[in-house]
Design a protein around this motif. Structure first.
Motif, short mmCIF file in Angstrom:
data_model
loop_
_atom_site.label_atom_id
_atom_site.label_comp_id
_atom_site.label_asym_id
_atom_site.label_seq_id
_atom_site.Cartn_x
_atom_site.Cartn_y
_atom_site.Cartn_z
N UNK A 218 -21.75 44.98 28.04
CA UNK A 218 -21.97 43.83 28.92
C UNK A 218 -22.03 42.54 28.12
N UNK A 219 -22.71 42.57 26.99
CA UNK A 219 -22.80 41.37 26.14
C UNK A 219 -21.42 40.94 25.64
N UNK A 220 -20.64 41.91 25.18
CA UNK A 220 -19.30 41.61 24.67
C UNK A 220 -18.42 41.03 25.77
N UNK A 221 -18.47 41.63 26.96
CA UNK A 221 -17.65 41.16 28.08
C UNK A 221 -18.03 39.75 28.49
N UNK A 222 -19.32 39.48 28.58
CA UNK A 222 -19.77 38.13 28.94
C UNK A 222 -19.36 37.11 27.88
N UNK A 223 -19.42 37.52 26.62
CA UNK A 223 -19.05 36.61 25.53
C UNK A 223 -17.56 36.28 25.58
N UNK A 224 -16.74 37.25 25.99
CA UNK A 224 -15.31 36.99 26.14
C UNK A 224 -15.07 35.90 27.18
N UNK A 225 -15.79 35.96 28.29
CA UNK A 225 -15.66 34.91 29.29
C UNK A 225 -16.01 33.55 28.74
N UNK A 226 -17.06 33.49 27.92
CA UNK A 226 -17.46 32.22 27.32
C UNK A 226 -16.44 31.73 26.31
N UNK A 227 -15.98 32.61 25.44
CA UNK A 227 -15.04 32.23 24.38
C UNK A 227 -13.72 31.73 24.96
#
Length: 299
Positions: A218-227
């Motif tokens: 979940x953290x990785x997926x959310x970070x992809x949206x931010x990046x």
């Protein structure tokens, strides 16, 4: 609201986005649909300031729709997702550089115009996963077990449907896995995970189903949206021996197995369209995708 959907011919009968279009229409919104791969488009009339509240793209990576979406953004129209974000993930070579530079867990990536060039990669890094940099939907992805299994010099590469023949290829070391991968969907901040058969393991029997999402994925997926600056997207994740590895990012995927996907995606499109219509807040803002000069290249 008045919305415009750009839909590739191969999605002509797909529930996503056609069911979303029907839902938005049923809610009383006007939805225009353009088919950039098969019809004459009145470009000067259709792509103009004030023509629509938002534009939505559902095409293959190498299709003509992205240029039209970029034209809409150029005249100030709202797009779902942001065009820079879409360009950033549809070019898989660019996406790999951006993701790795941001600390996301992606494999080491090589690029070449011809597959035989990958023979220069140390044999210890084989097997390799080789795919078109502008590929989509898992097409033309292949597992190359050893350097001698690469195409011979001068052999023609298979063309990706909707893409350009002879385009850039990327290669990444194969990540050992169970034969399944996770497709994690983000619908305007809400995350959903689906387990499915890996396209590199066609003989592996697994029923596609929704599964719990771990905190790390979940953290990785959310970070992809931010990046990347994405709002509606999907992420392909392999659970390798060293933890989760991101192997692909898609803008506006199928959203299979997402509960009430049509209503959720339709609502998200409307929220993003309304957000785009709000006056901009003054102040500096960093671009969602860094300029190419910042990652060591230009075009």
């Amino acid at each position: 609201m008045r919305l415009c959907f750009l839909v590739e011919e191969q999605y002509r009968y797909d529930g996503m986005p056609l069911d979303v279009i029907r839902q938005l229409t049923a809610w009383g919104h006007q939805v225009d649909v353009m088919w950039p791969g098969r019809s004459l488009l009145p470009l000067s009339e259709a792509v103009r300031a004030g023509s629509h509240d938002a534009w939505v793209l559902k095409t293959v990576s190498g299709g003509p729709g992205l240029s039209l979406l970029e034209a809409a953004a150029a005249v100030g129209l709202t797009t779902v997702n942001d065009v820079r974000a879409i360009r950033g993930v549809r070019d898989k070579a660019l996406a790999a550089v951006i993701a790795r530079g941001s600390g996301l867990p992606v494999p080491v990536t090589y690029a070449a115009a011809r597959a035989e060039e990958f023979a220069q990669i140390p044999e210890a890094e084989f097997p390799l996963v080789v795919k078109p940099a502008d590929g989509s939907s898992g097409r033309a992805v292949r597992l190359v077990e050893s350097p001698d299994r690469l195409p011979a010099a001068g052999a023609a590469e298979p063309a990706e449907p909707g893409g350009a023949a002879g385009g850039l290829l990327i290669a990444q070391p194969y990540v050992p896995n169970s034969g399944t991968d996770l497709k994690v969907y983000c619908v305007a901040g809400e995350l959903y995970a689906t387990e499915r058969r890996s396209p590199l393991h066609p003989g592996h029997a697994v029923r596609e189903r929704q599964v719990p999402l771990t905190a790390e994925v979940a953290r990785i997926t959310a970070e992809i949206g931010t990046v990347f600056g994405l709002d509606l997207y999907g992420v392909d994740v392999l659970l390798g021996p060293d933890g989760p590895v991101v192997v692909d990012i898609n803008d506006f995927p199928s959203f299979r197995q997402v509960p009430d996907a049509v209503a959720r995606v339709s609502s998200a499109v409307l929220r993003l369209a309304r957000k785009g219509a709000e006056p901009a807040v003054p102040g500096p803002a960093a671009p969602a995708v860094p300029p190419l000069a910042a990652i060591g290249g230009d075009r």
